[in-house]
Design a protein around this motif. Structure first.
Motif, PDB file in Angstrom:
ATOM      1  N   VAL A   1       0.366  18.171  27.376  1.00 34.65           N
ATOM      2  CA  VAL A   1       0.760  19.464  27.944  1.00 34.65           C
ATOM      3  C   VAL A   1       2.291  19.519  28.010  1.00 34.65           C
ATOM      4  CG1 VAL A   1       0.544  21.019  29.920  1.00 34.65           C
ATOM      5  CG2 VAL A   1      -1.347  19.464  29.338  1.00 34.65           C
ATOM      6  N   THR A   2       2.860  20.467  27.255  1.00 35.74           N
ATOM      7  CA  THR A   2       4.310  20.677  27.323  1.00 35.74           C
ATOM      8  C   THR A   2       4.550  22.062  27.913  1.00 35.74           C
ATOM      9  OG1 THR A   2       4.633  21.774  25.197  1.00 35.74           O
ATOM     10  CG2 THR A   2       4.514  19.354  25.163  1.00 35.74           C
ATOM     11  N   LYS A   3       5.819  22.404  28.146  1.00 36.16           N
ATOM     12  CA  LYS A   3       6.127  23.701  28.766  1.00 36.16           C
ATOM     13  C   LYS A   3       5.707  24.870  27.876  1.00 36.16           C
ATOM     14  CE  LYS A   3       9.551  22.526  32.157  1.00 36.16           C
ATOM     15  NZ  LYS A   3      10.510  21.439  32.044  1.00 36.16           N
ATOM     16  N   ASN A   4       5.658  24.666  26.558  1.00 39.18           N
ATOM     17  CA  ASN A   4       5.326  25.803  25.680  1.00 39.18           C
ATOM     18  C   ASN A   4       4.115  25.568  24.780  1.00 39.18           C
ATOM     19  OD1 ASN A   4       7.202  23.895  24.531  1.00 39.18           O
ATOM     20  ND2 ASN A   4       7.253  25.189  22.722  1.00 39.18           N
ATOM     21  N   ALA A   5       3.482  24.396  24.892  1.00 37.68           N
ATOM     22  CA  ALA A   5       2.319  24.173  24.012  1.00 37.68           C
ATOM     23  C   ALA A   5       1.384  23.133  24.615  1.00 37.68           C
ATOM     24  CB  ALA A   5       2.793  23.694  22.640  1.00 37.68           C
ATOM     25  N   GLU A   6       0.087  23.319  24.361  1.00 37.56           N
ATOM     26  CA  GLU A   6      -0.909  22.310  24.750  1.00 37.56           C
ATOM     27  C   GLU A   6      -1.605  21.847  23.479  1.00 37.56           C
ATOM     28  OE1 GLU A   6      -2.239  23.752  29.211  1.00 37.56           O
ATOM     29  OE2 GLU A   6      -3.754  23.201  27.719  1.00 37.56           O
ATOM     30  N   LEU A   7      -1.779  20.553  23.357  1.00 34.86           N
ATOM     31  CA  LEU A   7      -2.348  20.036  22.110  1.00 34.86           C
ATOM     32  C   LEU A   7      -3.394  18.984  22.391  1.00 34.86           C
ATOM     33  CD1 LEU A   7       1.057  19.740  20.520  1.00 34.86           C
ATOM     34  CD2 LEU A   7      -0.846  20.410  19.105  1.00 34.86           C
TER      35      LEU A   7
ATOM     36  N   LYS B   1       9.444  22.357  24.729  1.00 36.09           N
ATOM     37  CA  LYS B   1      10.547  22.666  25.649  1.00 36.09           C
ATOM     38  C   LYS B   1      10.489  21.798  26.890  1.00 36.09           C
ATOM     39  CE  LYS B   1      11.258  27.343  24.042  1.00 36.09           C
ATOM     40  NZ  LYS B   1      10.909  28.739  24.190  1.00 36.09           N
ATOM     41  N   GLY B   2       9.895  20.640  26.762  1.00 38.35           N
ATOM     42  CA  GLY B   2       9.801  19.721  27.907  1.00 38.35           C
ATOM     43  C   GLY B   2       8.367  19.267  28.095  1.00 38.35           C
ATOM     44  N   LEU B   3       8.158  17.957  28.126  1.00 36.92           N
ATOM     45  CA  LEU B   3       6.811  17.424  28.347  1.00 36.92           C
ATOM     46  C   LEU B   3       6.483  17.531  29.836  1.00 36.92           C
ATOM     47  CD1 LEU B   3       4.294  15.854  27.350  1.00 36.92           C
ATOM     48  CD2 LEU B   3       5.549  13.744  27.853  1.00 36.92           C
ATOM     49  N   GLU B   4       5.274  18.002  30.134  1.00 37.12           N
ATOM     50  CA  GLU B   4       4.849  18.056  31.540  1.00 37.12           C
ATOM     51  C   GLU B   4       3.950  16.879  31.872  1.00 37.12           C
ATOM     52  OE1 GLU B   4       3.410  22.020  32.339  1.00 37.12           O
ATOM     53  OE2 GLU B   4       5.480  22.615  32.801  1.00 37.12           O
ATOM     54  N   ARG B   5       2.916  16.652  31.063  1.00 31.69           N
ATOM     55  CA  ARG B   5       2.002  15.544  31.343  1.00 31.69           C
ATOM     56  C   ARG B   5       1.123  15.278  30.134  1.00 31.69           C
ATOM     57  NH1 ARG B   5      -3.103  17.919  32.607  1.00 31.69           N
ATOM     58  NH2 ARG B   5      -2.817  20.149  32.809  1.00 31.69           N
ATOM     59  N   VAL B   6       0.468  14.118  30.200  1.00 34.01           N
ATOM     60  CA  VAL B   6      -0.558  13.810  29.203  1.00 34.01           C
ATOM     61  C   VAL B   6      -1.833  13.553  29.988  1.00 34.01           C
ATOM     62  CG1 VAL B   6      -1.256  12.232  27.364  1.00 34.01           C
ATOM     63  CG2 VAL B   6       1.160  12.775  27.660  1.00 34.01           C
ATOM     64  N   ASP B   7      -2.943  14.101  29.493  1.00 33.55           N
ATOM     65  CA  ASP B   7      -4.221  13.863  30.160  1.00 33.55           C
ATOM     66  C   ASP B   7      -5.047  12.927  29.263  1.00 33.55           C
ATOM     67  OD1 ASP B   7      -6.813  13.965  31.150  1.00 33.55           O
ATOM     68  OD2 ASP B   7      -6.538  16.010  31.929  1.00 33.55           O
TER      69      ASP B   7
ATOM     70  N   LEU C   1      21.792  -5.370  27.416  1.00 26.92           N
ATOM     71  CA  LEU C   1      20.434  -5.565  27.958  1.00 26.92           C
ATOM     72  C   LEU C   1      19.423  -4.563  27.428  1.00 26.92           C
ATOM     73  CD1 LEU C   1      21.388  -6.267  31.691  1.00 26.92           C
ATOM     74  CD2 LEU C   1      20.906  -7.929  29.897  1.00 26.92           C
ATOM     75  N   GLY C   2      19.780  -3.810  26.406  1.00 26.83           N
ATOM     76  CA  GLY C   2      18.825  -2.853  25.841  1.00 26.83           C
ATOM     77  C   GLY C   2      18.530  -1.710  26.794  1.00 26.83           C
ATOM     78  N   THR C   3      17.359  -1.096  26.619  1.00 26.99           N
ATOM     79  CA  THR C   3      16.850  -0.105  27.577  1.00 26.99           C
ATOM     80  C   THR C   3      15.404  -0.505  27.868  1.00 26.99           C
ATOM     81  OG1 THR C   3      16.173   1.329  25.737  1.00 26.99           O
ATOM     82  CG2 THR C   3      18.263   1.859  26.802  1.00 26.99           C
ATOM     83  N   VAL C   4      14.839   0.028  28.934  1.00 33.54           N
ATOM     84  CA  VAL C   4      13.419  -0.245  29.192  1.00 33.54           C
ATOM     85  C   VAL C   4      12.601   1.008  28.880  1.00 33.54           C
ATOM     86  CG1 VAL C   4      13.822  -2.096  30.871  1.00 33.54           C
ATOM     87  CG2 VAL C   4      13.627   0.255  31.681  1.00 33.54           C
ATOM     88  N   ASN C   5      11.317   0.794  28.590  1.00 33.69           N
ATOM     89  CA  ASN C   5      10.427   1.906  28.236  1.00 33.69           C
ATOM     90  C   ASN C   5       9.981   2.643  29.505  1.00 33.69           C
ATOM     91  OD1 ASN C   5      10.593   1.010  25.588  1.00 33.69           O
ATOM     92  ND2 ASN C   5       8.765  -0.267  25.765  1.00 33.69           N
ATOM     93  N   GLY C   6      10.401   3.900  29.637  1.00 33.27           N
ATOM     94  CA  GLY C   6      10.092   4.658  30.853  1.00 33.27           C
ATOM     95  C   GLY C   6       8.728   5.349  30.770  1.00 33.27           C
ATOM     96  N   TRP C   7       7.674   4.564  30.585  1.00 35.24           N
ATOM     97  CA  TRP C   7       6.335   5.166  30.433  1.00 35.24           C
ATOM     98  C   TRP C   7       5.897   5.939  31.661  1.00 35.24           C
ATOM     99  CZ3 TRP C   7       5.660   5.352  25.605  1.00 35.24           C
ATOM    100  CH2 TRP C   7       5.831   4.261  24.749  1.00 35.24           C
ATOM    101  N   ASN C   8       6.419   5.551  32.846  1.00 35.73           N
ATOM    102  CA  ASN C   8       5.933   6.208  34.071  1.00 35.73           C
ATOM    103  C   ASN C   8       6.673   7.494  34.419  1.00 35.73           C
ATOM    104  OD1 ASN C   8       3.881   4.356  34.649  1.00 35.73           O
ATOM    105  ND2 ASN C   8       5.443   2.880  35.299  1.00 35.73           N
ATOM    106  N   VAL C   9       7.598   7.885  33.569  1.00 28.11           N
ATOM    107  CA  VAL C   9       8.407   9.071  33.880  1.00 28.11           C
ATOM    108  C   VAL C   9       7.564  10.354  33.834  1.00 28.11           C
ATOM    109  CG1 VAL C   9      10.383  10.415  33.109  1.00 28.11           C
ATOM    110  CG2 VAL C   9      10.462   7.927  32.964  1.00 28.11           C
ATOM    111  N   TYR C  10       6.547  10.381  32.967  1.00 26.84           N
ATOM    112  CA  TYR C  10       5.693  11.572  32.834  1.00 26.84           C
ATOM    113  C   TYR C  10       4.258  11.205  33.198  1.00 26.84           C
ATOM    114  CZ  TYR C  10       9.677  13.342  30.278  1.00 26.84           C
ATOM    115  OH  TYR C  10      10.944  13.737  29.931  1.00 26.84           O
ATOM    116  N   PRO C  11       3.584  12.033  34.016  1.00 26.85           N
ATOM    117  CA  PRO C  11       2.210  11.717  34.409  1.00 26.85           C
ATOM    118  C   PRO C  11       1.306  11.513  33.192  1.00 26.85           C
ATOM    119  CG  PRO C  11       3.031  13.621  35.643  1.00 26.85           C
ATOM    120  CD  PRO C  11       4.070  13.288  34.603  1.00 26.85           C
ATOM    121  N   GLY C  12       0.550  10.433  33.208  1.00 26.47           N
ATOM    122  CA  GLY C  12      -0.450  10.174  32.171  1.00 26.47           C
ATOM    123  C   GLY C  12       0.083   9.471  30.931  1.00 26.47           C
TER     124      GLY C  12
END
Ligand SMILES: Cc1cc2nc3c(=O)[nH]c(=O)nc-3n(C[C@H](O)[C@H](O)[C@H](O)COP(=O)(O)OP(=O)(O)OC[C@H]3O[C@@H](n4cnc5c(N)ncnc54)[C@H](O)[C@@H]3O)c2cc1C
Length: 401
Positions: free
Chosen positions: A236-242, A223-229, A108-119
């Motif tokens: 915004v990731t744990k060690n960088a903002e871009l 080192k881990g995605l926190e969110r996208v604005d 059955l494949g996998t589904v796209n977990g777009w809602n796992v990270y805010p934004g």
């Protein structure tokens, strides 16, 4: 009584399994039948969605009517499976029908977990479904330049080589078009400790570094995605903002809803199913085979069609052996990774081997580049389109025969 083989999921794994089963039933006059249940009337070839985004090929070219597989002896039902009763060996569908089985293959494949990270759901572009690939194509064509962030929130993800493909294809497109871009490839270290460019091994990693350097792409390990604005256009990731002008995102893979329950969910990694290697069986039910993308990581394999295809053939050969086929058992072969890069492409070959002690397949440490050049793009597209061509015979654009 004829043995009933039920396959659920009409994608790469389900179709490979059903076709092999039907061909062997016919060739060996086996007392068995194979039924494929899938919720979409189409059999899609997802790698071609990249061609929709980059080269603007039509969505029609990425799919074929699933019912056409009936010509090869597979009974096909277009319906959504809503529950699986492992103890009673039956599945129920959205239209209220129940199908019993002697053997069950789940792909059955996998589904796209777009809602796992805010934004993440609201921001950016992708080609992980055909409609979004068309939207992405228009965005690529009208982009006026600036910073492009290719964001990999987590590993593994569908198609390990995809971020390298899209990054270098965009870099090459804007180079030829003479549009100024600054591309950042932002990805994490893998769970096994591999640098994101080394997930296909050090040989392919070296080539990837060289090519990205030539295009002036910077690789940032997060080192881990926190969110996208999406409003501020910020990752915004744990060690960088871009900041970005265009965001290209890769989906975190998650379990299809049907498998997201204790009967199937992996106890340690709930993104995937549990599975018993080397034959891809359910740990508690020998007659149930889990060969879809949802089972690849726990088996030690990558989330790619090539691994799913071979797992499905392995499982199907086990079923055939039990029901009396003369077909020999399918040993898991070396796998190829065929990728577009920049103005050409490469074929990576990975020697897959089974580690019985650890109970998992291994491959990352044994991959190397075997072909490099523009012929690979032709090879890749031709292979996928000719696979679909087999089904298009007799079908129409509505997915009907
Ligand atoms: C953009 C992109 C590029 C890729 N590039 C490559 C590549 O270059 N090389 C490579 O090897 N792999 C690539 N892949 C990965 C490859 O496409 C997948 O690994 C493969 O399709 C997984 O096969 P599957 O059979 O598990 O699932 P899928 O092919 O996704 O098929 C799942 C099927 O299950 C059906 N289904 C789901 N739920 C139900 C339900 N409840 N009831 C009935 N039916 C259901 C769906 O309709 C679908 O037909 C790519 C994927 C994407 C998205």
């Amino acid at each position: 009584m004829a043995k009933k083989v039920l396959v659920i999921g009409g994608g790469v794994g389900g179709v490979a399994s059903s076709l092999m089963m039907a061909e062997e039933i016919r060739a060996n006059k086996l007392d068995a039948e194979v039924t494929l249940i899938s919720k979409s009337p189409y059999h899609y070839m997802p790698p071609l969605w990249l061609d929709v985004a980059i080269d603007g090929i039509s969505v029609e070219k990425t799919r074929a009517p699933l019912k056409a597989i009936e010509k090869y002896g597979v009974k096909t039902v277009i319906d959504e499976v809503t529950s699986v009763n492992l103890a009673e060996r039956s599945v129920t569908t959205a239209t209220g029908r129940t199908y019993t089985y002697d053997y069950l293959v789940v792909a059955l494949g996998t589904v796209n977990g777009w809602n796992v990270y805010p934004g993440l759901a609201e921001a950016g572009y992708h080609n992980y479904d055909p409609e979004s690939a068309q939207v992405f194509n228009r965005a690529i064509k009208t982009f006026k330049g600036g910073r492009i962030v290719v964001l990999v929130p987590e590993l593994p993800h569908r198609c390990g080589v995809y971020p390298l493909e899209i990054t270098t294809l965009l870099a090459n497109y804007y180079k030829v078009k003479n549009v100024k871009v600054d591309i950042k490839y932002v990805a994490p270290i893998s769970l096994l400790g591999y640098h994101p460019l080394d997930i296909l091994g050090p040989d392919i990693g070296r080539m990837a570094r060289r090519i990205l350097e030539e295009y002036g792409v910077e690789v940032i390990v997060h080192k881990g995605l926190e969110r996208v604005d999406p409003e501020k256009r910020l990752v915004v990731t744990k060690n960088a903002e871009l900041e970005y002008d265009m965001l290209v995102k890769v989906p975190p893979p998650r379990l299809p809803p049907l498998l997201n329950n204790p009967d199937f969910r992996h106890e340690k990694d709930e993104r995937f199913t549990k599975v018993r290697t080397p034959h891809f069986q359910h740990p508690d039910y020998d007659e149930v085979y889990l060969t879809g993308e949802h089972s690849m990581k726990p088996a030690g394999l990558g989330l790619a069609g090539i691994f799913v295809h071979f797992a499905s053939l392995r499982a199907t050969s086990m079923i055939l052996e039990e029901i009396g086929s003369v077909y020999s058992l399918y040993d898991y072969p070396p796998a190829h990774c065929v990728a577009y890069v920049g103005n050409g492409g490469f074929v990576g070959s990975c020697e897959v081997h089974y580690d019985a002690g650890e109970g998992r397949y291994k491959w990352n440490d044994r991959c190397y580049v075997t072909i490099r050049g523009p012929i690979v793009k032709l090879l890749k597209r031709t292979f996928y389109m000719s696979w679909l061509g087999r089904f298009k015979f007799g079908g129409n654009s509505e997915g009907e025969l």
